[in-house]
Design an enzyme around this catalytic site. Sequence first.
Site, PDB file in Angstrom:
ATOM      1  N   TYR A 147       0.831  -1.208   0.000  1.00 39.70           N
ATOM      2  CA  TYR A 147       0.000   0.000   0.000  1.00 39.70           C
ATOM      3  C   TYR A 147       0.867   1.259   0.000  1.00 39.70           C
ATOM      4  CZ  TYR A 147      -3.728   3.136   1.769  1.00 39.70           C
ATOM      5  OH  TYR A 147      -4.640   4.147   1.955  1.00 39.70           O
ATOM      6  N   LYS A 171       1.016   4.067  -2.924  1.00 45.20           N
ATOM      7  CA  LYS A 171       0.618   5.435  -2.599  1.00 45.20           C
ATOM      8  C   LYS A 171       1.750   6.428  -2.825  1.00 45.20           C
ATOM      9  CE  LYS A 171      -3.691   4.918  -1.480  1.00 45.20           C
ATOM     10  NZ  LYS A 171      -4.708   5.408  -2.439  1.00 45.20           N
TER      11      LYS A 171
END
Length: 308
Positions: free
Chosen positions: A164, A168
């Site tokens: 993640y 991101k």
Amino acid sequence: MIRFDNQVAIVTGAGAGLGRSHALALAARGAKVVVNDLGAATDGQGADDSAAAQVVAEIRAAGGEAMAHGADVSDEGQVADMVAKTMEAWGRIDILINNAGILRDKTFAKMSIADFRKVVEVHLMGTAICTHAVWPIMRDQKYGRIVVTTSASGVYGNFGQVNYGAAKAGMIGLMNVLHLEGAKYDIRINTLAPTAATRMTEELLPEPVKELLVPESITPGVLYLVSKDAPSRVILGAGGGSYAQTRIYETPGITLLGDDNTPEAVAAQIDQITAEDGMQIMDDAFAQTRRYAANAAKALGVDVKWTS
């Protein structure tokens, strides 16, 4: 007053949480809204179109215009269909808010590459695919407003979220380049770094905090980032009504030449290399190249003539 009358917006992951809040707020201010949501679980499994349909029903009940589309943002064909249907219905796309995402949290040692790849595909590739699909439309219109969604996990790191966080962090690089490429077409792109109580964070937050970090406390900042007078290339932190800008700076550093340019010299002067006084923002990658070359030229007494 910021309004979006006669504008068309696509919001991905808009069946719940932040995306739902963004979609409802855009519609309340006059936008025609495509509510995109695959309807998957937080880990990306399954599909259900009921959440998107419910948001569309809410918008229509309030007198707005909306349509649902269940495209998987990581599937180019499905995204192309969503964009084609939007153009068929309304003839333009002014706003894209990339919000769709999933979580498959584990420490890096325990994480499968399949889970790493899937999260990157949905967050980073999904954002790129959706943005790529609307980009020529916005170029032809000479107008577009795009938001990509990062996370503090990507900016600062968070234990157990390496997939993640990597995805991101990629949003920032995507924004930086598209800001430069879209400027002459009045395409402005910004990054949202939200902290909110959503399906993806509900197990991590105590109840009193959930009441403070509602999605609706973030959406006003997003609407500003997609407005006519929006900035571009801003990383906007938002949560609980708080807003702040994250900026990437480079320290003045030092210049080592010839026999003085050794690992030992770098180690000996690391405090000066990392000293924050005089930090500056680089406008683009070549600005850094120019700066380093100029530093070396100055140290050598050489006059460098730039041709561009």
